[in-house]
Design an enzyme around this catalytic site. Sequence first.
Site, PDB file in Angstrom:
ATOM      1  N   ARG A 154       0.833  -1.206   0.000  1.00  0.00           N
ATOM      2  CA  ARG A 154       0.000   0.000   0.000  1.00  0.00           C
ATOM      3  C   ARG A 154       0.869   1.258   0.000  1.00  0.00           C
ATOM      4  O   ARG A 154       0.453   2.322  -0.440  1.00  0.00           O
ATOM      5  CB  ARG A 154      -0.929  -0.013   1.226  1.00  0.00           C
ATOM      6  CG  ARG A 154      -2.036   1.033   1.127  1.00  0.00           C
ATOM      7  CD  ARG A 154      -2.931   1.031   2.365  1.00  0.00           C
ATOM      8  NE  ARG A 154      -2.167   1.321   3.547  1.00  0.00           N
ATOM      9  CZ  ARG A 154      -2.278   0.680   4.708  1.00  0.00           C
ATOM     10  NH1 ARG A 154      -3.131  -0.302   4.835  1.00  0.00           N
ATOM     11  NH2 ARG A 154      -1.531   1.004   5.736  1.00  0.00           N
ATOM     12  N   TYR A 162     -14.772  17.324 -16.406  1.00  0.00           N
ATOM     13  CA  TYR A 162     -15.356  15.979 -16.416  1.00  0.00           C
ATOM     14  C   TYR A 162     -16.333  15.884 -15.242  1.00  0.00           C
ATOM     15  O   TYR A 162     -16.024  16.314 -14.120  1.00  0.00           O
ATOM     16  CB  TYR A 162     -14.220  14.964 -16.314  1.00  0.00           C
ATOM     17  CG  TYR A 162     -14.648  13.559 -15.975  1.00  0.00           C
ATOM     18  CD1 TYR A 162     -15.584  12.883 -16.759  1.00  0.00           C
ATOM     19  CD2 TYR A 162     -14.105  12.896 -14.882  1.00  0.00           C
ATOM     20  CE1 TYR A 162     -15.965  11.587 -16.455  1.00  0.00           C
ATOM     21  CE2 TYR A 162     -14.477  11.600 -14.569  1.00  0.00           C
ATOM     22  CZ  TYR A 162     -15.413  10.961 -15.362  1.00  0.00           C
ATOM     23  OH  TYR A 162     -15.789   9.676 -15.047  1.00  0.00           O
ATOM     24  N   ASP A 192      -5.257  18.702 -15.376  1.00  0.00           N
ATOM     25  CA  ASP A 192      -5.625  17.339 -15.745  1.00  0.00           C
ATOM     26  C   ASP A 192      -5.278  17.168 -17.227  1.00  0.00           C
ATOM     27  O   ASP A 192      -5.924  17.746 -18.101  1.00  0.00           O
ATOM     28  CB  ASP A 192      -7.128  17.132 -15.501  1.00  0.00           C
ATOM     29  CG  ASP A 192      -7.580  15.713 -15.832  1.00  0.00           C
ATOM     30  OD1 ASP A 192      -6.962  15.074 -16.695  1.00  0.00           O
ATOM     31  OD2 ASP A 192      -8.573  15.262 -15.241  1.00  0.00           O
ATOM     32  N   LYS A 239      -6.744   6.019 -19.623  1.00  0.00           N
ATOM     33  CA  LYS A 239      -7.073   6.443 -20.977  1.00  0.00           C
ATOM     34  C   LYS A 239      -5.869   6.290 -21.922  1.00  0.00           C
ATOM     35  O   LYS A 239      -5.460   5.190 -22.208  1.00  0.00           O
ATOM     36  CB  LYS A 239      -7.604   7.882 -20.917  1.00  0.00           C
ATOM     37  CG  LYS A 239      -8.672   8.103 -19.832  1.00  0.00           C
ATOM     38  CD  LYS A 239      -9.892   7.274 -20.106  1.00  0.00           C
ATOM     39  CE  LYS A 239     -11.040   7.354 -19.109  1.00  0.00           C
ATOM     40  NZ  LYS A 239     -10.960   7.934 -17.823  1.00  0.00           N
TER      41      LYS A 239
HETATM   42  C1  LIG Z   1     -10.492  14.221 -17.970  1.00  0.00           C
HETATM   43  C2  LIG Z   1     -10.670  13.111 -16.971  1.00  0.00           C
HETATM   44  N1  LIG Z   1     -10.033  13.198 -15.790  1.00  0.00           N
HETATM   45  C3  LIG Z   1     -10.170  12.226 -14.855  1.00  0.00           C
HETATM   46  C4  LIG Z   1     -10.954  11.127 -15.065  1.00  0.00           C
HETATM   47  C5  LIG Z   1     -11.101  10.094 -13.981  1.00  0.00           C
HETATM   48  O1  LIG Z   1     -10.308   9.003 -14.241  1.00  0.00           O
HETATM   49  P1  LIG Z   1     -10.619   7.497 -13.751  1.00  0.00           P
HETATM   50  O2  LIG Z   1     -11.831   7.041 -14.495  1.00  0.00           O
HETATM   51  O3  LIG Z   1      -9.376   6.741 -14.101  1.00  0.00           O
HETATM   52  O4  LIG Z   1     -10.858   7.573 -12.273  1.00  0.00           O
HETATM   53  C6  LIG Z   1     -11.604  10.989 -16.294  1.00  0.00           C
HETATM   54  C7  LIG Z   1     -12.453   9.797 -16.556  1.00  0.00           C
HETATM   55  O5  LIG Z   1     -13.121   9.718 -17.570  1.00  0.00           O
HETATM   56  C8  LIG Z   1     -11.465  12.015 -17.269  1.00  0.00           C
HETATM   57  O6  LIG Z   1     -12.086  11.947 -18.456  1.00  0.00           O
END
Ligand SMILES: Cc1ncc(COP(=O)(O)O)c(C=O)c1O
Length: 381
Positions: free
Chosen positions: A57, A110, A182, A207
């Site tokens: 962890r 998001y 992000d 992604k």
């Molecule tokens: C731009 C963006 N940031 C963060 C996330 C969150 O990521 P996760 O699904 O791996 O928790 C997503 C998920 O679609 C996203 O599109």
Amino acid sequence: MAQRFGLSTRSIHAGEAPDPSTGANGVPIYQNATFAFRSYQGVKAWRDGAPHFLYARDGNPTVRCLELKLADLEGTADAVATATGMAAISATLLHLLAGGGHLVASSDLYAVIKELVVSDLPAFGATVDLVDFTDLAAVEAAITAETRALFCEPFSNPLLTVIDLAGLGSLAARRGIPLVVDNTFLSPALLRPVEHGATVVVHSATKYLSGHGNVLGGIVRGAKPTVAAIRRLLPRLGGTMGAFPAWLLLSGAKTLPPRVERHSGNAAAVAKLLAGHPAVAAVRHPGLASHPRHEVARRLVGDRFGGMLAFELAGGERAVGPLLDALELPAIAVSLGDCGTLIWPLAGTSWPRLSVGFEDVVDLERDVTHALARLDSPASP
Ligand SMILES: Cc1ncc(COP(=O)(O)O)c(C=O)c1O
């Protein structure tokens, strides 16, 4: 790894070396929960500061290799991997806003991040203002003496609003406020936000960094003290990445630059096709000259704009279902950055979002053309 090497070279080699105990060429999966010491002396030495893994962890050798690779690609001093993208974002914001700080976040986020900043962070004592980040004067006006972070997605999910990251980075530096970016939609293959003034870069590694739609993960990258503080917080929050996801991500990340190149080329072709089709009312893709922030996007990423686009059907919301059902190649699925094309209807709208994969572009074009033609002539079989 030395920055004199190109991004593709570093994607393959950074953070990796043959395993010292076996010579295995490629990072092994250290699929174990705990790490044994050879003797009590070893425990004492570790307590005095000698490096040793303790409990998975807190850290794991496979995960550490991934962190080193991804820090290298993003151009940051360090990185910490997390179980999901949301774990990366929540740990980062909880760290920066501890004690009731103020966050200025983009209103174009998001949906799950928006819920985190609008509902959860205030419940933990933070205050939040959502602002249109295309208006830097509005961002500056929202900053207070308590502001501890700015947060945005440079190409937003799902409608691809484009932010002038260089302008925002200068503003953050002038006001001395950490800028958290992000970078999920673009990946370091297209944009390295620290070059534009970002302090911390977060990703859903699920992604483009993975590229194969077979793993959940996240990553926080930044300066050593910030990453160290988030690394200390993360095990208490329970958001640590496991060894097997890290290993899948190590494989995926090796091919990031050529994959993203191909995603970008295919998305540009599909965007162009959609923009010229009578069944399509509007297309949002930053690479199209019709995108309201096309020039801002160009200055930020050059001539490759990533694999994401959204489009509006001229037939309205009722045309969305028939289109999705008529398409053969795209999976009707959320998420993005997969090698296969994904399409998702944005709830209550006539806008599907496409994550364009790297199938042969002629096959994608033929599939989209065929599905749109069926909308034009509903009577056809
Ligand atoms: C731009 C963006 N940031 C963060 C996330 C969150 O990521 P996760 O699904 O791996 O928790 C997503 C998920 O679609 C996203 O599109």
